[in-house]
Structure formats: C-alpha cells, structure tokens
Design a protein around this motif. Structure first.
Motif, short mmCIF file in Angstrom:
data_model
loop_
_atom_site.label_atom_id
_atom_site.label_comp_id
_atom_site.label_asym_id
_atom_site.label_seq_id
_atom_site.Cartn_x
_atom_site.Cartn_y
_atom_site.Cartn_z
N UNK A 54 0.87 -1.18 0.00
CA UNK A 54 0.00 0.00 0.00
C UNK A 54 0.91 1.24 0.00
N UNK A 82 0.14 4.44 2.11
CA UNK A 82 -0.32 4.22 3.49
C UNK A 82 -0.12 5.44 4.38
N UNK A 83 1.02 6.13 4.23
CA UNK A 83 1.25 7.29 5.11
C UNK A 83 1.21 8.59 4.30
N UNK A 139 -1.04 10.67 4.17
CA UNK A 139 -1.63 11.80 4.91
C UNK A 139 -0.55 12.63 5.60
N UNK A 140 0.66 12.05 5.77
CA UNK A 140 1.73 12.81 6.41
C UNK A 140 2.35 13.85 5.47
#
Lengths: 90, 534
Positions: B86, B89-90, B92-93
C-alpha cells in the motif's frame, strides 16, 4: 508388572495463570472474533481504517497501518513516561 | 585476478592483526599503549568530562542507544513492509511535508536497525572482553563517548537517507566518518583492556570481537592503498555483525548454562574460517564479475558455512550439557534459537548470494533473507547478549524475566513468519511475472491480490518484532532504575603498583578511589623539601 501408583488418576494443583496473560489471550481471541464477524456481516468489504471509525481523523488516517502505528506511538510514549516516572521516583 | 589479490590482502590483514595482538608492537609497545590511553580520555578534554566512567557504564550506554535505534529501525522497517503493498499508506503525512517513497522507508529501516543491533552487540562485546580478560574495561568514559558518537552517525545517516541530491551524500559521508571513528575508539578500548588482561589465554569470543571490528577497518585503509574488489568489500560489510554475534553466542550460552564451551577445536575453526572465507549474507551482486571470479566467490561463500555450522553445533552441544539451565534462561534460549535461524539464513544466502553474481534469478528472495538474518538471527542473539550482559554491567537485574521470555517469542516467531510470508509473496510475484511473459498475457487482467495479502500478513507478523523490541526497552529502563540489585560479579578494579603524591593531606578513601590497593607503594615527591631542610 509395573507398580501401582498411590496417586489418584487426576490431581489438581493450585496455581493460576497471570491475569495479564489471560487478558492478552482474550484480547487476541476477541480481535479474531471481530474480524470474522466483519467478514460475515460485510462480505467483500475491506477492514475499516482508523479514519473510518473516528471521523475526527478521517483525513489523516485513511489506512489500516494507523492502527499499528498508534500502538507503536503508545509504546514510545510509555518509554518516555517510564524514564520520567522512574527518574522522579528516584 | 583482482579477486585473488584482494583475498590475499584480506588474509594478510588478518595475519597482521593476529601477530600484532599476540606479539604487540616491538620497541614502541609502551609508547603506543600510553599514547592510546592518553588519546582515549585526557586528550578529549571536556568531551570526556561530560561522562561518568563508572564500571559497566560503557556497556549500558551502548545497549540503551542500540535498543532505541533498534525500535526506531523496526518501526521504519514495518512501515516499509506495509508500503510494499500500500504505497500511499502514510500519504496523509504529506501535510507535514513527509512523503518518502517505499524504497526510502525500507532503506532507512534496514540502515537504522542494523546500526542499532550492532550497537547492542558492541555493548555486549565490551562487557565480554572485560570479563574474559579479568580486568576492568580500559576506559568506560571513552566507551560512553563513542556510543554517543555512533548514535550521532546513525542520526546523520537517518536524515541523509531521507534527502536526495548533494546533502544526502554529504550527510551519508559524515555518518560513515562518525561511525568509523567511534568503532576505532571501541577497538582501541578492547586492545588496551586485552593488554591489561590477567588471563593468559585469549578466548575465542575475544578474537571474534577484535577481528570482527578490526578487519573491516584495516581493509578500509588497505582498500585506499591497494585495489580491493568491490565484491569482497560487499561481503566484508556483514563481518562486524556476524563476528560480534558469534562472540556473544560463545559467551552467553556457557555463562547461562554454567558449563564450558563444548569444543575448543570447533571454536577455533569458527574464529579462523569466519575471517578466511567470504560470507554471502547480505550480498546484492550487481557487479561486473568474470565467470572465473564468480566461481572463486562461490567456493568462498560455500566455505563460509563451515564456521557457522561449527558455531551452531558448539553452542547447541554446550546447551545440551546442562539443558535444564540453558533452556530455562531466556538469554541462552534466545541465542540458541538465533543460532538456528542463522544457519537457515546462511544456507539460503549461499544460493541467493551466488545467484546475485551470476544468473540473478533469485533476487526476489534477497529482502526476505536479509530480514531473517537481521531480525531472526542477529536480533535474537543481540537480545540474548542484552539479557545476560546488561544486568551484569548495570548492577541491577532486568525488571521481569517473564517479559524477557515474551520478547524472545515475539521476536523469534515474528521474524520467521515475516520471512515465510514475504518469501511466499516474492516467489508468487516472480512466477506470475514469468507466466505473464511466457503466455504473452495482459498484466492488468491477472489477479495479483494474493501477493498483496501475503505482504499484509508479512507486515502484521513483523509488527510483533517491533512491539517485542519496545517491551525489551521498557524492561531495560525499569530494570536499570528499580531492578533487583545484583552482587558485583565483575573483576576487581586493578590496583596501581606505585603511586606518587605531592605533600599535603589526603584520605584513605581518595587513595582507594585513585586506584591504590594494600600493596601499592606510595612515594611522596617534594622538590622543595630538601631545600627547606638545608
């Protein structure tokens, strides 16, 4: 011929497992049960992400990884808290 | 031809180190010893005054830093594994300007984790050399200082790997310089401790520690002077980890089982062949090698299994000599499971490492095997070292033996499951790619979801390794503050033969703390006393 034992067929001890271990096992079984329940109730749907459950984090945490990262963050937080707590106790 | 001359250089460096450690440096021996002693503490000035040189402080500092970096490295390795299935996955950071690629996160994870685990092994090595020498570590102050230096190197590397362009390169170079300087300081500390030994024989663990840290450093210098093939340098990168882990295994299991190491011959074979051969572990290939060169490397790779098998057999037989004590202790259990995993990863790496220099058909197994070696083998052996050496160095027991045992199982099972799931995903991916090419199929029409599911399972299994390491760190913190106080089993402090004092008053306590013993000859030096009498 072997000697007959004086012990009864079944003996019982008095020890109990640690409560922490019992809770750990129950938590793991509970997590499995919830996963299976989700599969039965919503067949074909992916497991909801952290942001799907807590709407406040809907934009930030849209991936399943955040469940795990929160656990790691708690772990690092406990490290800091333990250092501070033990130092103050000293 | 360059490979053969390169290996001759390695063997020459090995012989040189063996001769220097055994015989010393003729004529200049005392001068070098005094100079090294001076540079390790007094020459550092205020830097050395910042740290307390209490007995065991060096080991404790290296292990705390190491465990912290291992936890951070584990976290990034976990994120890297998750991002393999994925990649967003992060994502949004990115709101806080952090949006690394999956490859960057994986590289950061393995760099930091291998540095952290090496720090744990170095910390254990400091304690082991001191105990086996029967003398206090030459300079605990320097050991603490170098642990901060190595940590700074890891931090710079951590930042550098996140940056692209010139700054990434500059920080990477600075990280290597810091790490090399720190390891050179540790090596000098080991040599001085060995020079003060009260035991006649140098034990196998001590040879493994010295040569494991020293040989790559000597080869770095020789690499500037002579041309050493990159394939040899690639293999030597694993030597500090592998040799230090074998040293820890040779100390922990006999120490916990309360019996001597089973075989002297097998121990000798381990020491000699670990450095005479080349390890395939961690080899990624991608080098322009001739057919003859590849064959030569393969022979050396195959021979490198001998010391690992010899060490594993020695350790298991030692544990078997007193199985009750060895299996009850979490430390020796961790080491024995780690040795078992080490054999498995070495056998796997033999095929993958040889293939990396020739056909390159097994490259999809490189990452899973690297994970198995780093976490399953080195991680568990390093944990065994922490469980045995940390309490002895800190003077306090770990907070909970149950917690140590739980950590052992979490890390062991987690690392092995991660390997199995990621290996399955890699093999499935490779065979599906081959089938798509062979049958001229459209890749978008093939259902590859099972690979993603296996990768998900691999990352969830690895999570248990990360949590295990965090629990061990908590166990160490609680232990060092409020663990059971242990009776000192360490060697007595060395007492000075002679001590010179200036006129004035002092106390017995001050004399004792300065290294005086009951047999110390005290001489009062006074330049003006004679003149006053006249």
């Amino acid at each position: 011929m072997s000697k007959e034992s004086n012990l009864p067929d079944v003996t019982l001890g008095d020890d109990e497992p640690a409560m922490a271990r019992v809770l750990l096992v129950l938590s793991i079984i509970g997590a499995f049960a919830l996963l299976i329940l989700h599969g039965v109730l919503y067949p074909g749907d992916g497991i909801p992400a952290f942001g799907d459950i807590f709407s406040m984090f809907s934009e930030l945490a849209g991936s399943g990884i955040w469940f795990f990262l929160i656990g790691i963050m708690i772990g690092f937080g406990m490290m800091i808290a333990t250092v501070i707590g033990e130092a103050l106790e000293d | 031809m360059e490979l053969i001359t390169g290996m001759a250089t390695v063997w020459f460096a090995l012989f040189l180190m063996w001769a220097l450690v055994n015989r010393g440096v003729p004529v200049f021996q005392e001068l070098i010893r005094d100079m090294t002693d001076f540079f390790m503490e007094k020459a550092l000035g205020p830097g050395a005054d910042l740290f307390e040189g209490r007995a065991g402080a060096g080991t404790v500092s290296w292990m705390f830093h190491g465990m912290l970096w291992t936890c951070i490295g584990g976290t990034f390795s976990f994120i890297g594994l998750w991002m393999s299935h994925e990649p967003t996955a992060i994502a949004s950071l990115s709101g806080i300007y952090y949006s690394p690629s999956p490859a960057t996160v994986s590289d950061v994870g393995s760099f930091v984790a291998s540095g952290g685990i090496l720090m744990l092994l170095v910390g254990a090595g400091l304690h082991i050399n001191s105990r086996l020498s029967g003398a206090r570590l030459a300079s605990n102050t320097n050991a603490v200082l170098t642990s901060f230096g190595y940590s700074t190197g890891l931090f710079l590397g951590f930042i550098g790997l996140h940056l692209s362009g010139d700054w990434g390169g500059h920080l990477g170079t600075a990280a290597l310089v810091m790490a090399t300087t720190s390891i050179a300081g540790v090596l000098a500390n080991h040599l001085l401790t060995l020079g003060r030994r009260t035991e006649e024989v140098i034990q196998p663990s001590q040879w493994l520690i010295l040569l494991g840290l020293g040989l790559p450093l000597v080869m770095t210098v020789l690499g500037f002077l002579f041309s050493v093939d990159a394939a040899i340098l690639q293999s030597l990168a694993t030597v500090p980890l592998l040799a230090s882990a074998l040293a820890v295994a040779f100390y922990v299991v006999p120490s916990e089982a309360g019996v001597p190491l089973w075989s002297r011959t097998l121990a000798g074979a381990t020491v000699l062949l670990t450095f005479l051969t080349l390890s395939p572990i961690g080899v990624t290939g991608d080098l322009d090698l001739s057919f003859g060169g590849t064959a030569f490397l393969t022979i050396l790779f195959a021979a490198s299994l001998i010391p690992i098998l010899a060490a594993a057999m020695n350790v298991f037989q030692t544990g078997r000599s007193n199985w009750g004590a060895a299996s009850t202790s979490p430390a020796s259990s961790a080491v024995m499971i780690g040795m078992f995993v080490l054999v498995a990863s070495a056998v796997g790496s033999l095929f993958v490492g040889s293939d990396a220099h020739s056909n390159r058909e097994l490259t999809h197994l490189q990452d899973p095997l690297a994970t198995l070696f780093l976490w399953g083998a080195m991680g568990l052996i390093a944990l065994g070292g922490v469980m045995t050496c940390f309490p002895a160095a800190a003077g306090r027991g770990l907070h909970s033996q149950d917690s140590s045992r739980l950590v052992l199982w979490m890390v062991g099972i987690g690392a092995v499951l991660t390997f199995l799931f990621s290996m399955s995903a890699g093999m499935l991916d490779s065979s599906m790619d081959a089938a798509i090419v062979a049958n001229e199929m459209d890749a978008d029409l093939v259902d590859m979801s099972s690979i993603g599911e296996l990768q998900t399972l691999a990352s969830i299994a690895f999570y248990s390794v990360v949590i295990g390491m965090i629990l061990m760190m908590l166990n160490m913190i609680r232990g060092v503050f409020s663990g059971t106080v242990l009776e000192s089993a360490g060697p007595d402090a060395l007492t000075a033969d002679r001590m010179a004092l200036t006129p004035g008053s002092t106390t017995i306590r001050q004399l004792l703390s300065a290294g005086a013993g009951v047999d110390t000859e005290i001489e009062v030096i006074c330049d003006t006393c004679g003149e006053e009498e006249e």
